[in-house]
Design a protein around this motif. Structure first.
Motif, PDB file in Angstrom:
ATOM      1  N   GLN A   1       0.833  -1.190   0.000  1.00 47.91           N
ATOM      2  CA  GLN A   1       0.000   0.000   0.000  1.00 47.91           C
ATOM      3  C   GLN A   1       0.871   1.245   0.000  1.00 47.91           C
ATOM      4  OE1 GLN A   1      -2.401  -0.592   3.483  1.00 47.91           O
ATOM      5  NE2 GLN A   1      -4.103  -1.376   2.262  1.00 47.91           N
ATOM      6  N   LEU A   2       0.297   2.360  -0.445  1.00 48.26           N
ATOM      7  CA  LEU A   2       1.016   3.625  -0.395  1.00 48.26           C
ATOM      8  C   LEU A   2       1.243   4.020   1.049  1.00 48.26           C
ATOM      9  CD1 LEU A   2      -0.876   5.626  -3.146  1.00 48.26           C
ATOM     10  CD2 LEU A   2       1.343   4.516  -3.319  1.00 48.26           C
ATOM     11  N   GLN A   3       2.448   4.454   1.370  1.00 51.22           N
ATOM     12  CA  GLN A   3       2.785   4.833   2.730  1.00 51.22           C
ATOM     13  C   GLN A   3       2.972   6.344   2.824  1.00 51.22           C
ATOM     14  OE1 GLN A   3       2.794   2.581   5.209  1.00 51.22           O
ATOM     15  NE2 GLN A   3       2.193   1.067   3.696  1.00 51.22           N
ATOM     16  N   PRO A   4       2.568   6.964   3.961  1.00 47.44           N
ATOM     17  CA  PRO A   4       2.702   8.414   4.099  1.00 47.44           C
ATOM     18  C   PRO A   4       4.130   8.903   3.934  1.00 47.44           C
ATOM     19  CG  PRO A   4       1.301   7.525   5.828  1.00 47.44           C
ATOM     20  CD  PRO A   4       1.890   6.340   5.093  1.00 47.44           C
ATOM     21  N   GLY A   5       5.129   8.106   4.324  1.00 44.91           N
ATOM     22  CA  GLY A   5       6.515   8.536   4.240  1.00 44.91           C
ATOM     23  C   GLY A   5       7.138   8.387   2.869  1.00 44.91           C
ATOM     24  N   ASN A   6       6.420   7.775   1.941  1.00 46.83           N
ATOM     25  CA  ASN A   6       6.957   7.588   0.608  1.00 46.83           C
ATOM     26  C   ASN A   6       6.945   8.891  -0.179  1.00 46.83           C
ATOM     27  OD1 ASN A   6       6.987   4.923   1.348  1.00 46.83           O
ATOM     28  ND2 ASN A   6       5.997   4.185  -0.511  1.00 46.83           N
ATOM     29  N   SER A   7       7.916   9.007  -1.088  1.00 44.81           N
ATOM     30  CA  SER A   7       7.845  10.042  -2.104  1.00 44.81           C
ATOM     31  C   SER A   7       7.025   9.464  -3.252  1.00 44.81           C
ATOM     32  CB  SER A   7       9.260  10.404  -2.579  1.00 44.81           C
ATOM     33  OG  SER A   7       9.219  11.442  -3.528  1.00 44.81           O
ATOM     34  N   TRP A   8       6.002  10.174  -3.694  1.00 46.98           N
ATOM     35  CA  TRP A   8       5.138   9.641  -4.736  1.00 46.98           C
ATOM     36  C   TRP A   8       4.864  10.743  -5.749  1.00 46.98           C
ATOM     37  CZ3 TRP A   8       0.460  11.919  -5.765  1.00 46.98           C
ATOM     38  CH2 TRP A   8      -0.009  12.809  -4.790  1.00 46.98           C
ATOM     39  N   VAL A   9       4.565  10.343  -6.971  1.00 43.24           N
ATOM     40  CA  VAL A   9       4.309  11.306  -8.032  1.00 43.24           C
ATOM     41  C   VAL A   9       3.435  10.653  -9.087  1.00 43.24           C
ATOM     42  CG1 VAL A   9       6.414  10.697  -9.303  1.00 43.24           C
ATOM     43  CG2 VAL A   9       5.418  12.953  -9.595  1.00 43.24           C
ATOM     44  N   ALA A  10       2.522  11.428  -9.642  1.00 44.80           N
ATOM     45  CA  ALA A  10       1.655  10.935 -10.709  1.00 44.80           C
ATOM     46  C   ALA A  10       2.317  11.163 -12.054  1.00 44.80           C
ATOM     47  CB  ALA A  10       0.302  11.646 -10.671  1.00 44.80           C
ATOM     48  N   SER A  11       2.007  10.285 -13.013  1.00 44.04           N
ATOM     49  CA  SER A  11       2.512  10.471 -14.370  1.00 44.04           C
ATOM     50  C   SER A  11       1.858  11.697 -14.991  1.00 44.04           C
ATOM     51  CB  SER A  11       2.216   9.231 -15.212  1.00 44.04           C
ATOM     52  OG  SER A  11       0.811   9.065 -15.381  1.00 44.04           O
ATOM     53  N   PRO A  12       2.474  12.305 -16.006  1.00 42.36           N
ATOM     54  CA  PRO A  12       1.865  13.479 -16.645  1.00 42.36           C
ATOM     55  C   PRO A  12       0.471  13.216 -17.180  1.00 42.36           C
ATOM     56  CG  PRO A  12       4.153  13.274 -17.300  1.00 42.36           C
ATOM     57  CD  PRO A  12       3.818  12.020 -16.549  1.00 42.36           C
ATOM     58  N   SER A  13       0.214  11.995 -17.640  1.00 42.26           N
ATOM     59  CA  SER A  13      -1.114  11.667 -18.163  1.00 42.26           C
ATOM     60  C   SER A  13      -2.108  11.353 -17.060  1.00 42.26           C
ATOM     61  CB  SER A  13      -1.016  10.471 -19.117  1.00 42.26           C
ATOM     62  OG  SER A  13      -0.472   9.349 -18.443  1.00 42.26           O
ATOM     63  N   GLY A  14      -1.631  11.179 -15.827  1.00 45.35           N
ATOM     64  CA  GLY A  14      -2.517  10.929 -14.706  1.00 45.35           C
ATOM     65  C   GLY A  14      -3.004   9.509 -14.571  1.00 45.35           C
ATOM     66  N   ASP A  15      -2.478   8.553 -15.379  1.00 46.32           N
ATOM     67  CA  ASP A  15      -2.992   7.189 -15.330  1.00 46.32           C
ATOM     68  C   ASP A  15      -2.087   6.232 -14.556  1.00 46.32           C
ATOM     69  OD1 ASP A  15      -0.892   7.220 -17.106  1.00 46.32           O
ATOM     70  OD2 ASP A  15      -1.922   6.062 -18.667  1.00 46.32           O
ATOM     71  N   ARG A  16      -0.938   6.724 -14.052  1.00 45.29           N
ATOM     72  CA  ARG A  16      -0.041   5.883 -13.262  1.00 45.29           C
ATOM     73  C   ARG A  16       0.508   6.682 -12.082  1.00 45.29           C
ATOM     74  NH1 ARG A  16       4.435   4.156 -17.324  1.00 45.29           N
ATOM     75  NH2 ARG A  16       3.945   6.226 -18.135  1.00 45.29           N
ATOM     76  N   LEU A  17       1.000   5.948 -11.110  1.00 40.96           N
ATOM     77  CA  LEU A  17       1.592   6.560  -9.929  1.00 40.96           C
ATOM     78  C   LEU A  17       2.914   5.871  -9.655  1.00 40.96           C
ATOM     79  CD1 LEU A  17       0.693   8.672  -7.677  1.00 40.96           C
ATOM     80  CD2 LEU A  17       0.254   6.660  -6.274  1.00 40.96           C
ATOM     81  N   ALA A  18       3.946   6.663  -9.344  1.00 47.08           N
ATOM     82  CA  ALA A  18       5.246   6.103  -8.972  1.00 47.08           C
ATOM     83  C   ALA A  18       5.507   6.405  -7.507  1.00 47.08           C
ATOM     84  CB  ALA A  18       6.361   6.691  -9.834  1.00 47.08           C
ATOM     85  N   SER A  19       6.049   5.420  -6.794  1.00 47.82           N
ATOM     86  CA  SER A  19       6.290   5.550  -5.365  1.00 47.82           C
ATOM     87  C   SER A  19       7.714   5.113  -5.048  1.00 47.82           C
ATOM     88  CB  SER A  19       5.287   4.692  -4.589  1.00 47.82           C
ATOM     89  OG  SER A  19       5.520   4.747  -3.202  1.00 47.82           O
ATOM     90  N   LEU A  20       8.336   5.818  -4.095  1.00 48.05           N
ATOM     91  CA  LEU A  20       9.705   5.512  -3.695  1.00 48.05           C
ATOM     92  C   LEU A  20       9.817   5.717  -2.196  1.00 48.05           C
ATOM     93  CD1 LEU A  20      12.634   4.815  -4.573  1.00 48.05           C
ATOM     94  CD2 LEU A  20      13.005   7.278  -4.891  1.00 48.05           C
ATOM     95  N   ALA A  21      10.064   4.625  -1.465  1.00 46.94           N
ATOM     96  CA  ALA A  21      10.187   4.713  -0.010  1.00 46.94           C
ATOM     97  C   ALA A  21      11.452   5.455   0.375  1.00 46.94           C
ATOM     98  CB  ALA A  21      10.172   3.319   0.613  1.00 46.94           C
ATOM     99  N   PHE A  22      11.463   6.032   1.578  1.00 48.68           N
ATOM    100  CA  PHE A  22      12.557   6.882   2.039  1.00 48.68           C
ATOM    101  C   PHE A  22      13.907   6.168   1.983  1.00 48.68           C
ATOM    102  CE2 PHE A  22      14.698   9.136   5.727  1.00 48.68           C
ATOM    103  CZ  PHE A  22      14.946  10.300   5.020  1.00 48.68           C
ATOM    104  N   SER A  23      13.937   4.896   2.354  1.00 51.06           N
ATOM    105  CA  SER A  23      15.212   4.162   2.414  1.00 51.06           C
ATOM    106  C   SER A  23      15.334   3.101   1.335  1.00 51.06           C
ATOM    107  CB  SER A  23      15.367   3.505   3.791  1.00 51.06           C
ATOM    108  OG  SER A  23      14.290   2.612   4.042  1.00 51.06           O
ATOM    109  N   SER A  24      14.487   3.149   0.312  1.00 49.97           N
ATOM    110  CA  SER A  24      14.505   2.140  -0.751  1.00 49.97           C
ATOM    111  C   SER A  24      15.267   2.649  -1.964  1.00 49.97           C
ATOM    112  CB  SER A  24      13.069   1.784  -1.158  1.00 49.97           C
ATOM    113  OG  SER A  24      13.055   0.987  -2.328  1.00 49.97           O
ATOM    114  N   ARG A  25      15.759   1.721  -2.801  1.00 46.09           N
ATOM    115  CA  ARG A  25      16.333   2.083  -4.087  1.00 46.09           C
ATOM    116  C   ARG A  25      15.538   1.411  -5.207  1.00 46.09           C
ATOM    117  NH1 ARG A  25      21.205   1.922  -1.053  1.00 46.09           N
ATOM    118  NH2 ARG A  25      21.724  -0.208  -1.678  1.00 46.09           N
ATOM    119  N   THR A  26      14.239   1.346  -5.028  1.00 42.82           N
ATOM    120  CA  THR A  26      13.343   0.764  -6.027  1.00 42.82           C
ATOM    121  C   THR A  26      12.152   1.685  -6.249  1.00 42.82           C
ATOM    122  OG1 THR A  26      13.943  -1.510  -5.422  1.00 42.82           O
ATOM    123  CG2 THR A  26      11.883  -1.205  -6.635  1.00 42.82           C
ATOM    124  N   ILE A  27      11.968   2.099  -7.494  1.00 43.44           N
ATOM    125  CA  ILE A  27      10.792   2.896  -7.871  1.00 43.44           C
ATOM    126  C   ILE A  27       9.676   1.928  -8.239  1.00 43.44           C
ATOM    127  CG2 ILE A  27       9.845   4.579  -9.489  1.00 43.44           C
ATOM    128  CD1 ILE A  27      12.699   5.643  -9.863  1.00 43.44           C
TER     129      ILE A  27
END
Length: 291
Positions: A1-27
Protein backbone atom coordinates in the motif's frame (compact mmCIF):
# COMPACT_ATOMS: atom_id res chain seq x y z
CA UNK A 1 0.00 0.00 0.00
CA UNK A 2 1.02 3.63 -0.40
CA UNK A 3 2.79 4.83 2.73
CA UNK A 4 2.70 8.41 4.10
CA UNK A 5 6.52 8.54 4.24
CA UNK A 6 6.96 7.59 0.61
CA UNK A 7 7.85 10.04 -2.10
CA UNK A 8 5.14 9.64 -4.74
CA UNK A 9 4.31 11.31 -8.03
CA UNK A 10 1.65 10.93 -10.71
CA UNK A 11 2.51 10.47 -14.37
CA UNK A 12 1.87 13.48 -16.65
CA UNK A 13 -1.11 11.67 -18.16
CA UNK A 14 -2.52 10.93 -14.71
CA UNK A 15 -2.99 7.19 -15.33
CA UNK A 16 -0.04 5.88 -13.26
CA UNK A 17 1.59 6.56 -9.93
CA UNK A 18 5.25 6.10 -8.97
CA UNK A 19 6.29 5.55 -5.36
CA UNK A 20 9.71 5.51 -3.70
CA UNK A 21 10.19 4.71 -0.01
CA UNK A 22 12.56 6.88 2.04
CA UNK A 23 15.21 4.16 2.41
CA UNK A 24 14.51 2.14 -0.75
CA UNK A 25 16.33 2.08 -4.09
CA UNK A 26 13.34 0.76 -6.03
CA UNK A 27 10.79 2.90 -7.87
CA UNK A 28 7.38 1.23 -7.89
CA UNK A 29 5.19 2.22 -10.85
CA UNK A 30 1.50 1.52 -10.28
CA UNK A 31 -1.20 1.31 -12.91
CA UNK A 32 -4.99 1.14 -12.49
CA UNK A 33 -4.73 -2.67 -12.63
CA UNK A 34 -2.27 -4.78 -10.59
CA UNK A 35 -0.92 -6.33 -13.80
CA UNK A 36 0.21 -2.87 -15.00
CA UNK A 37 2.65 -2.40 -12.11
CA UNK A 38 6.43 -2.72 -12.29
CA UNK A 39 9.40 -2.17 -9.96
CA UNK A 40 12.55 -0.40 -11.22
CA UNK A 41 15.83 -0.86 -9.33
CA UNK A 42 18.12 2.20 -9.09
CA UNK A 43 21.71 0.97 -9.71
CA UNK A 44 23.58 3.42 -7.45
CA UNK A 45 24.61 3.32 -3.80
CA UNK A 46 23.26 5.97 -1.44
CA UNK A 47 21.45 6.17 1.91
CA UNK A 48 18.22 8.14 1.63
CA UNK A 49 15.78 9.38 -0.98
CA UNK A 50 14.87 13.05 -0.77
CA UNK A 51 12.42 13.42 -3.66
CA UNK A 52 11.05 11.59 -6.73
CA UNK A 53 10.03 13.53 -9.85
CA UNK A 54 8.43 12.37 -13.11
CA UNK A 55 9.41 14.35 -16.20
CA UNK A 56 6.65 16.25 -18.08
CA UNK A 57 7.22 14.01 -21.12
CA UNK A 58 6.78 10.91 -18.96
CA UNK A 59 9.96 9.19 -20.17
CA UNK A 60 12.33 9.96 -17.26
CA UNK A 61 12.49 10.14 -13.49
CA UNK A 62 14.67 12.42 -11.39
CA UNK A 63 15.62 11.18 -7.91
CA UNK A 64 17.25 13.43 -5.33
CA UNK A 65 19.35 11.38 -2.90
CA UNK A 66 21.31 11.89 0.30
CA UNK A 67 24.31 10.11 1.83
CA UNK A 68 24.90 12.36 4.86
CA UNK A 69 27.58 10.17 6.44
CA UNK A 70 29.76 10.93 3.38
CA UNK A 71 28.42 14.48 2.93
CA UNK A 72 27.24 13.60 -0.58
CA UNK A 73 24.02 14.51 -2.35
CA UNK A 74 23.05 13.58 -5.89
CA UNK A 75 20.50 13.88 -8.68
CA UNK A 76 19.87 10.62 -10.55
CA UNK A 77 18.12 10.73 -13.92
CA UNK A 78 16.53 7.41 -14.87
CA UNK A 79 14.57 6.19 -17.88
CA UNK A 80 10.94 5.55 -16.97
CA UNK A 81 11.13 2.13 -18.63
CA UNK A 82 14.14 1.22 -16.46
CA UNK A 83 16.64 0.78 -19.31
CA UNK A 84 19.27 3.23 -18.02
CA UNK A 85 20.14 5.55 -15.16
CA UNK A 86 22.79 8.24 -14.69
CA UNK A 87 24.14 10.25 -11.75
CA UNK A 88 23.72 13.65 -13.35
CA UNK A 89 24.88 15.67 -10.35
CA UNK A 90 26.95 14.81 -7.26
CA UNK A 91 27.66 17.58 -4.75
CA UNK A 92 28.51 18.26 -1.11
CA UNK A 93 25.76 20.90 -0.93
CA UNK A 94 22.48 19.75 0.61
CA UNK A 95 19.74 19.29 -2.02
CA UNK A 96 16.39 20.33 -0.53
CA UNK A 97 14.09 19.72 -3.46
CA UNK A 98 13.60 20.10 -7.19
CA UNK A 99 11.00 20.52 -9.90
CA UNK A 100 11.15 19.79 -13.63
CA UNK A 101 10.97 22.71 -16.03
CA UNK A 102 7.62 22.52 -17.88
CA UNK A 103 9.33 21.49 -21.15
CA UNK A 104 11.40 18.80 -19.40
CA UNK A 105 14.70 20.29 -20.56
CA UNK A 106 15.90 21.38 -17.12
CA UNK A 107 15.61 20.80 -13.38
CA UNK A 108 15.18 23.61 -10.88
CA UNK A 109 17.12 22.36 -7.85
CA UNK A 110 17.17 23.85 -4.34
CA UNK A 111 20.75 23.89 -3.00
CA UNK A 112 21.34 24.71 0.66
CA UNK A 113 24.61 26.28 1.78
CA UNK A 114 24.62 27.12 5.49
CA UNK A 115 21.44 28.83 6.74
CA UNK A 116 20.28 29.90 3.28
CA UNK A 117 19.32 28.20 0.03
CA UNK A 118 19.35 29.00 -3.68
CA UNK A 119 17.33 27.71 -6.65
CA UNK A 120 19.47 26.81 -9.66
CA UNK A 121 18.33 25.80 -13.13
CA UNK A 122 20.27 22.80 -14.46
CA UNK A 123 19.79 21.97 -18.14
CA UNK A 124 19.21 18.24 -18.71
CA UNK A 125 19.75 16.38 -22.00
CA UNK A 126 17.54 13.54 -23.21
CA UNK A 127 20.31 11.17 -22.10
CA UNK A 128 20.23 12.47 -18.53
CA UNK A 129 23.44 14.49 -18.81
CA UNK A 130 23.74 17.95 -17.31
CA UNK A 131 24.36 20.56 -20.03
CA UNK A 132 26.52 23.61 -19.34
CA UNK A 133 26.68 25.63 -16.14
CA UNK A 134 23.74 25.93 -13.75
CA UNK A 135 21.92 29.28 -13.65
CA UNK A 136 21.04 30.74 -10.23
CA UNK A 137 17.39 31.81 -10.36
CA UNK A 138 17.02 33.05 -6.77
CA UNK A 139 19.27 32.99 -3.71
CA UNK A 140 19.02 33.94 -0.04
CA UNK A 141 16.02 31.72 0.76
CA UNK A 142 15.58 30.49 4.32
CA UNK A 143 14.41 26.85 4.48
CA UNK A 144 11.16 26.16 6.33
CA UNK A 145 11.28 23.69 9.22
CA UNK A 146 8.76 20.99 8.32
CA UNK A 147 8.52 17.75 10.28
CA UNK A 148 12.13 18.04 11.42
CA UNK A 149 13.53 18.87 7.98
CA UNK A 150 14.57 22.24 6.64
CA UNK A 151 12.67 22.18 3.36
CA UNK A 152 11.95 24.67 0.60
CA UNK A 153 9.64 23.47 -2.13
CA UNK A 154 9.40 25.65 -5.24
CA UNK A 155 6.88 25.56 -8.06
CA UNK A 156 7.64 27.06 -11.48
CA UNK A 157 5.04 28.63 -13.76
CA UNK A 158 4.53 27.15 -17.24
CA UNK A 159 6.37 30.07 -18.87
CA UNK A 160 9.19 29.80 -16.26
CA UNK A 161 8.80 33.46 -15.35
CA UNK A 162 7.37 33.05 -11.82
CA UNK A 163 8.24 31.00 -8.75
CA UNK A 164 6.00 30.29 -5.76
CA UNK A 165 7.38 28.92 -2.49
CA UNK A 166 6.89 28.89 1.27
CA UNK A 167 9.11 31.16 3.38
CA UNK A 168 9.77 32.06 7.04
CA UNK A 169 11.31 29.69 9.56
CA UNK A 170 8.81 29.09 12.42
CA UNK A 171 5.69 29.14 10.27
CA UNK A 172 5.43 29.55 6.53
CA UNK A 173 3.57 31.79 4.14
CA UNK A 174 3.53 31.61 0.36
CA UNK A 175 5.56 34.05 -1.69
CA UNK A 176 5.58 34.86 -5.41
CA UNK A 177 8.80 35.98 -7.10
CA UNK A 178 9.77 36.64 -10.73
CA UNK A 179 12.61 34.37 -11.88
CA UNK A 180 15.84 36.25 -11.30
CA UNK A 181 14.04 38.75 -9.05
CA UNK A 182 15.30 40.31 -5.84
CA UNK A 183 13.86 39.01 -2.55
CA UNK A 184 13.89 42.47 -1.01
CA UNK A 185 12.37 44.31 -3.97
CA UNK A 186 10.27 41.95 -6.10
CA UNK A 187 8.70 39.55 -3.59
CA UNK A 188 4.88 39.39 -3.32
CA UNK A 189 3.36 37.60 -0.32
CA UNK A 190 0.29 35.56 -1.27
CA UNK A 191 -0.70 34.49 2.27
CA UNK A 192 -0.22 35.79 5.81
CA UNK A 193 -0.70 34.64 9.39
CA UNK A 194 0.87 31.98 11.59
CA UNK A 195 -0.43 28.81 9.92
CA UNK A 196 1.92 26.45 8.05
CA UNK A 197 1.39 26.80 4.28
CA UNK A 198 3.13 24.24 2.07
CA UNK A 199 3.10 22.16 -1.14
CA UNK A 200 2.31 25.16 -3.38
CA UNK A 201 1.73 24.33 -7.04
CA UNK A 202 0.79 26.45 -10.06
CA UNK A 203 -2.27 25.33 -11.98
CA UNK A 204 -1.54 24.29 -15.60
CA UNK A 205 -2.81 27.68 -16.86
CA UNK A 206 -0.72 29.62 -14.26
CA UNK A 207 -3.82 31.45 -13.04
CA UNK A 208 -4.07 29.79 -9.62
CA UNK A 209 -1.86 28.35 -6.91
CA UNK A 210 -2.98 25.27 -5.00
CA UNK A 211 -1.53 24.77 -1.52
CA UNK A 212 -1.95 22.96 1.79
CA UNK A 213 -2.71 24.84 4.99
CA UNK A 214 -2.28 23.33 8.45
CA UNK A 215 -5.50 23.34 10.49
CA UNK A 216 -6.20 22.56 14.15
CA UNK A 217 -6.94 19.02 13.00
CA UNK A 218 -5.50 17.85 9.68
CA UNK A 219 -4.97 20.09 6.67
CA UNK A 220 -7.00 21.95 4.08
CA UNK A 221 -6.38 22.18 0.35
CA UNK A 222 -6.84 25.69 -1.00
CA UNK A 223 -6.83 27.57 -4.30
CA UNK A 224 -5.65 31.17 -4.62
CA UNK A 225 -5.54 33.39 -7.73
CA UNK A 226 -1.98 34.34 -8.66
CA UNK A 227 -2.95 38.02 -8.84
CA UNK A 228 -4.23 37.91 -5.24
CA UNK A 229 -7.52 37.50 -3.44
CA UNK A 230 -9.09 35.27 -0.81
CA UNK A 231 -8.14 31.56 -0.82
CA UNK A 232 -10.91 29.08 -1.54
CA UNK A 233 -10.88 25.89 0.52
CA UNK A 234 -11.82 22.93 -1.65
CA UNK A 235 -11.07 20.02 0.72
CA UNK A 236 -10.45 19.34 4.41
CA UNK A 237 -8.55 16.16 5.08
CA UNK A 238 -7.73 14.33 8.30
CA UNK A 239 -5.39 11.41 8.95
CA UNK A 240 -1.72 10.48 8.70
CA UNK A 241 -1.62 10.51 4.89
CA UNK A 242 -3.67 13.68 4.59
CA UNK A 243 -1.27 15.37 2.18
CA UNK A 244 -1.62 12.54 -0.34
CA UNK A 245 -5.40 12.49 -0.21
CA UNK A 246 -5.82 16.25 -0.09
CA UNK A 247 -3.61 17.01 -3.08
CA UNK A 248 -5.11 14.21 -5.16
CA UNK A 249 -8.76 14.91 -4.35
CA UNK A 250 -8.78 18.69 -4.33
CA UNK A 251 -6.64 19.25 -7.41
CA UNK A 252 -8.81 16.78 -9.26
CA UNK A 253 -11.87 18.85 -8.39
CA UNK A 254 -10.18 22.14 -9.20
CA UNK A 255 -8.63 21.20 -12.55
CA UNK A 256 -10.71 18.37 -13.98
CA UNK A 257 -9.18 16.87 -17.09
CA UNK A 258 -5.89 18.78 -16.88
CA UNK A 259 -2.75 16.69 -17.36
CA UNK A 260 -0.13 16.82 -14.63
CA UNK A 261 3.28 18.38 -14.41
CA UNK A 262 5.64 16.21 -12.40
CA UNK A 263 2.68 14.77 -10.55
CA UNK A 264 1.31 18.05 -9.23
CA UNK A 265 -2.01 17.73 -11.03
CA UNK A 266 -3.67 14.41 -11.75
CA UNK A 267 -6.79 13.56 -13.72
CA UNK A 268 -7.41 10.35 -11.77
CA UNK A 269 -7.68 11.23 -8.10
CA UNK A 270 -10.06 8.40 -7.22
CA UNK A 271 -7.68 5.49 -7.88
CA UNK A 272 -4.77 7.25 -6.14
CA UNK A 273 -6.61 6.88 -2.84
CA UNK A 274 -7.65 3.28 -3.42
CA UNK A 275 -4.58 1.75 -5.07
CA UNK A 276 -3.24 -1.31 -3.26
CA UNK A 277 -0.28 -2.73 -5.23
CA UNK A 278 0.68 -6.40 -5.14
CA UNK A 279 4.38 -5.98 -4.58
CA UNK A 280 5.32 -9.65 -4.72
CA UNK A 281 3.97 -10.17 -8.25
CA UNK A 282 5.46 -7.07 -9.87
CA UNK A 283 8.00 -7.44 -12.70
CA UNK A 284 11.36 -6.03 -11.57
CA UNK A 285 13.89 -4.28 -13.83
CA UNK A 286 17.36 -3.02 -13.00
CA UNK A 287 18.57 0.03 -14.93
CA UNK A 288 21.98 0.00 -16.60
CA UNK A 289 24.17 2.68 -14.94
CA UNK A 290 25.61 5.14 -17.46
CA UNK A 291 28.85 7.09 -16.89
Amino acid sequence: QLQPGNSWVASPSGDRLASLAFSSRTITILGPDPGDSVALAIPFEYTWNVQLLWSPSGDRFAVLTSTPERNLYSVIIMAADGRWAREALVTSMVLQGAVWAPRGDALYVMHQDGPFAAVRRHRIGRDGQMRGMAETVVSGLRPVSLEGWGIVRVSISADERLLVFAREDRWSNLALLPAGGDLGRDLTMLTSGTAMHSAARFSPDDRQVAFLRAETEGQSLNLLPVDGGVPTTVARIFGSNSELRAVAAALHRAVRGSPGSAGSYSRSASWINAMSPRMCSMPRRTAAPLP
